[in-house]
Write an enzyme that holds these catalytic residues in place. Structure first.
Site, PDB file in Angstrom:
ATOM      1  N   LYS A   1       0.828  -1.217   0.000  1.00 33.75           N
ATOM      2  CA  LYS A   1       0.000   0.000   0.000  1.00 33.75           C
ATOM      3  C   LYS A   1       0.861   1.266   0.000  1.00 33.75           C
ATOM      4  O   LYS A   1       2.083   1.208   0.240  1.00 33.75           O
ATOM      5  CB  LYS A   1      -0.938  -0.049   1.204  1.00 33.75           C
ATOM      6  CG  LYS A   1      -1.954  -1.203   1.146  1.00 33.75           C
ATOM      7  CD  LYS A   1      -2.922  -1.111   2.321  1.00 33.75           C
ATOM      8  CE  LYS A   1      -3.973  -2.184   2.295  1.00 33.75           C
ATOM      9  NZ  LYS A   1      -4.923  -2.032   3.424  1.00 33.75           N
TER      10      LYS A   1
ATOM     11  N   TYR B   1     -12.694  -1.630  -2.939  1.00 33.90           N
ATOM     12  CA  TYR B   1     -13.156  -1.688  -1.549  1.00 33.90           C
ATOM     13  C   TYR B   1     -14.673  -1.497  -1.429  1.00 33.90           C
ATOM     14  O   TYR B   1     -15.158  -1.088  -0.366  1.00 33.90           O
ATOM     15  CB  TYR B   1     -12.420  -0.647  -0.709  1.00 33.90           C
ATOM     16  CG  TYR B   1     -11.009  -1.096  -0.334  1.00 33.90           C
ATOM     17  CD1 TYR B   1     -10.798  -2.184   0.516  1.00 33.90           C
ATOM     18  CD2 TYR B   1      -9.898  -0.439  -0.829  1.00 33.90           C
ATOM     19  CE1 TYR B   1      -9.520  -2.603   0.859  1.00 33.90           C
ATOM     20  CE2 TYR B   1      -8.599  -0.851  -0.481  1.00 33.90           C
ATOM     21  CZ  TYR B   1      -8.434  -1.941   0.362  1.00 33.90           C
ATOM     22  OH  TYR B   1      -7.160  -2.359   0.714  1.00 33.90           O
TER      23      TYR B   1
ATOM     24  N   ARG C   1      -2.370 -14.385   5.007  1.00 32.06           N
ATOM     25  CA  ARG C   1      -2.994 -13.591   6.078  1.00 32.06           C
ATOM     26  C   ARG C   1      -2.182 -13.705   7.373  1.00 32.06           C
ATOM     27  O   ARG C   1      -2.046 -12.734   8.115  1.00 32.06           O
ATOM     28  CB  ARG C   1      -4.446 -14.047   6.319  1.00 32.06           C
ATOM     29  CG  ARG C   1      -5.379 -13.838   5.142  1.00 32.06           C
ATOM     30  CD  ARG C   1      -5.826 -12.406   4.943  1.00 32.06           C
ATOM     31  NE  ARG C   1      -6.664 -11.903   6.007  1.00 32.06           N
ATOM     32  CZ  ARG C   1      -7.335 -10.760   5.937  1.00 32.06           C
ATOM     33  NH1 ARG C   1      -7.258 -10.003   4.836  1.00 32.06           N
ATOM     34  NH2 ARG C   1      -8.070 -10.347   6.939  1.00 32.06           N
TER      35      ARG C   1
ATOM     36  N   ASN D   1      -1.955   0.537   6.656  1.00 30.72           N
ATOM     37  CA  ASN D   1      -1.447  -0.709   7.239  1.00 30.72           C
ATOM     38  C   ASN D   1      -0.583  -1.539   6.290  1.00 30.72           C
ATOM     39  O   ASN D   1      -0.531  -2.764   6.391  1.00 30.72           O
ATOM     40  CB  ASN D   1      -2.593  -1.521   7.862  1.00 30.72           C
ATOM     41  CG  ASN D   1      -3.609  -1.970   6.859  1.00 30.72           C
ATOM     42  OD1 ASN D   1      -3.506  -1.642   5.675  1.00 30.72           O
ATOM     43  ND2 ASN D   1      -4.591  -2.729   7.300  1.00 30.72           N
TER      44      ASN D   1
ATOM     45  N   HIS E   1      -2.076  -5.400   1.660  1.00 33.71           N
ATOM     46  CA  HIS E   1      -3.369  -6.074   1.530  1.00 33.71           C
ATOM     47  C   HIS E   1      -3.135  -7.552   1.270  1.00 33.71           C
ATOM     48  O   HIS E   1      -2.184  -7.920   0.594  1.00 33.71           O
ATOM     49  CB  HIS E   1      -4.146  -5.482   0.340  1.00 33.71           C
ATOM     50  CG  HIS E   1      -5.350  -6.286  -0.041  1.00 33.71           C
ATOM     51  ND1 HIS E   1      -6.552  -6.164   0.618  1.00 33.71           N
ATOM     52  CD2 HIS E   1      -5.530  -7.245  -0.978  1.00 33.71           C
ATOM     53  CE1 HIS E   1      -7.430  -7.011   0.073  1.00 33.71           C
ATOM     54  NE2 HIS E   1      -6.833  -7.676  -0.899  1.00 33.71           N
TER      55      HIS E   1
ATOM     56  N   GLU F   1      -9.923 -10.258  -7.196  1.00 39.50           N
ATOM     57  CA  GLU F   1      -8.959  -9.161  -7.065  1.00 39.50           C
ATOM     58  C   GLU F   1      -7.813  -9.300  -8.065  1.00 39.50           C
ATOM     59  O   GLU F   1      -7.363  -8.313  -8.653  1.00 39.50           O
ATOM     60  CB  GLU F   1      -8.437  -9.113  -5.627  1.00 39.50           C
ATOM     61  CG  GLU F   1      -9.523  -8.725  -4.639  1.00 39.50           C
ATOM     62  CD  GLU F   1      -9.141  -8.936  -3.182  1.00 39.50           C
ATOM     63  OE1 GLU F   1      -9.993  -8.673  -2.316  1.00 39.50           O
ATOM     64  OE2 GLU F   1      -7.995  -9.364  -2.900  1.00 39.50           O
TER      65      GLU F   1
HETATM   66  P1  GDP Z   1      -8.025  -6.439   5.993  1.00 40.26           P
HETATM   67  O1  GDP Z   1      -8.737  -7.557   5.309  1.00 40.26           O
HETATM   68  O2  GDP Z   1      -7.139  -6.905   7.125  1.00 40.26           O
HETATM   69  O3  GDP Z   1      -7.285  -5.522   5.037  1.00 40.26           O
HETATM   70  O4  GDP Z   1      -9.112  -5.532   6.728  1.00 40.26           O
HETATM   71  P2  GDP Z   1     -10.595  -5.039   6.304  1.00 40.26           P
HETATM   72  O5  GDP Z   1     -11.078  -5.790   5.089  1.00 40.26           O
HETATM   73  O6  GDP Z   1     -11.430  -5.066   7.534  1.00 40.26           O
HETATM   74  O7  GDP Z   1     -10.363  -3.502   5.926  1.00 40.26           O
HETATM   75  C1  GDP Z   1      -9.860  -3.139   4.670  1.00 40.26           C
HETATM   76  C2  GDP Z   1      -8.905  -1.983   4.845  1.00 40.26           C
HETATM   77  O8  GDP Z   1      -9.619  -0.829   5.297  1.00 40.26           O
HETATM   78  C3  GDP Z   1      -7.831  -2.184   5.912  1.00 40.26           C
HETATM   79  O9  GDP Z   1      -6.732  -2.944   5.457  1.00 40.26           O
HETATM   80  C4  GDP Z   1      -7.436  -0.743   6.233  1.00 40.26           C
HETATM   81  O10 GDP Z   1      -6.563  -0.190   5.238  1.00 40.26           O
HETATM   82  C5  GDP Z   1      -8.791  -0.042   6.133  1.00 40.26           C
HETATM   83  N1  GDP Z   1      -9.413   0.062   7.459  1.00 40.26           N
HETATM   84  C6  GDP Z   1      -9.937  -0.912   8.232  1.00 40.26           C
HETATM   85  N2  GDP Z   1     -10.420  -0.430   9.385  1.00 40.26           N
HETATM   86  C7  GDP Z   1     -10.212   0.923   9.336  1.00 40.26           C
HETATM   87  C8  GDP Z   1     -10.500   2.006  10.235  1.00 40.26           C
HETATM   88  O11 GDP Z   1     -11.051   1.817  11.319  1.00 40.26           O
HETATM   89  N3  GDP Z   1     -10.128   3.258   9.808  1.00 40.26           N
HETATM   90  C9  GDP Z   1      -9.528   3.480   8.606  1.00 40.26           C
HETATM   91  N4  GDP Z   1      -9.214   4.754   8.248  1.00 40.26           N
HETATM   92  N5  GDP Z   1      -9.238   2.484   7.745  1.00 40.26           N
HETATM   93  C10 GDP Z   1      -9.567   1.225   8.104  1.00 40.26           C
END
Ligand code: GDP
Length: 138
Positions: free
Chosen positions: A10, A50, A86, A113, A116, A127
């Site tokens: 990212k 997303y 993961r 973070n 992905h 994807e």
């Molecule tokens: P992942 O599968 O571990 O990437 O997590 P998710 O699918 O739940 O979320 C997708 C992405 O959204 C995450 O990797 C973060 O970049 C972003 N994200 C998730 N939770 C938050 C949050 O609480 N705040 C913000 N700003 N971004 C978030």
């Protein structure tokens, strides 16, 4: 039998100079890179990628962040690729991620973070096709 997953390094990790270290960790964990591209997401591409999160309060921030700079997209191959990747990247929130995971080492925050990883075989296919289409890979 080898399966595949999809990853993106990212914008924060690219900006902070971690592409090389992250790819090395991915290779050393036994993943083979079968497609890779450094590119930048348009707003529409980030919103589409997303879309599952579009009702979440953080969606506008997520789209702004994912379009803030270049990313590195790749398809990875390994036995149990989705689950093992993961584990390698760690929890979404780097503060919760295990020691040694990519997010623990390189992520700045839950929003920025670092990396992905697809959460299912089905999403890995969706994807991967989103970025690389049906072109022949090595
Ligand atoms: P992942 O599968 O571990 O990437 O997590 P998710 O699918 O739940 O979320 C997708 C992405 O959204 C995450 O990797 C973060 O970049 C972003 N994200 C998730 N939770 C938050 C949050 O609480 N705040 C913000 N700003 N971004 C978030």
């Amino acid at each position: 039998m080898p399966s595949t997953t999809f990853t993106m390094i990212k914008p924060d990790a690219v900006q902070n100079g971690h592409i090389g270290a992250i790819l090395q960790q991915i290779n050393e964990a036994g993943f083979r890179i079968t497609a890779m591209e450094m590119t930048r997401l348009s707003r529409v591409e980030a919103e589409t990628f997303y879309a599952v999160h579009k009702e979440r309060p953080f969606f506008p921030d997520l789209v702004a962040y994912m379009t803030s700079g270049p990313i590195v997209a790749a398809i990875l191959e390994k036995d149990q690729a989705v689950d093992d990747f993961r584990k390698l990247i760690g929890a979404t929130d780097p503060a919760q991620a295990e020691e040694g995971t990519i997010r623990k080492k390189y992520a700045s925050s839950i929003a920025a973070n670092a990396i992905h990883g697809s959460d299912s075989d089905e999403n890995a296919q969706i994807e991967g096709s989103f970025f690389f289409g049906t072109r022949q890979r090595f």
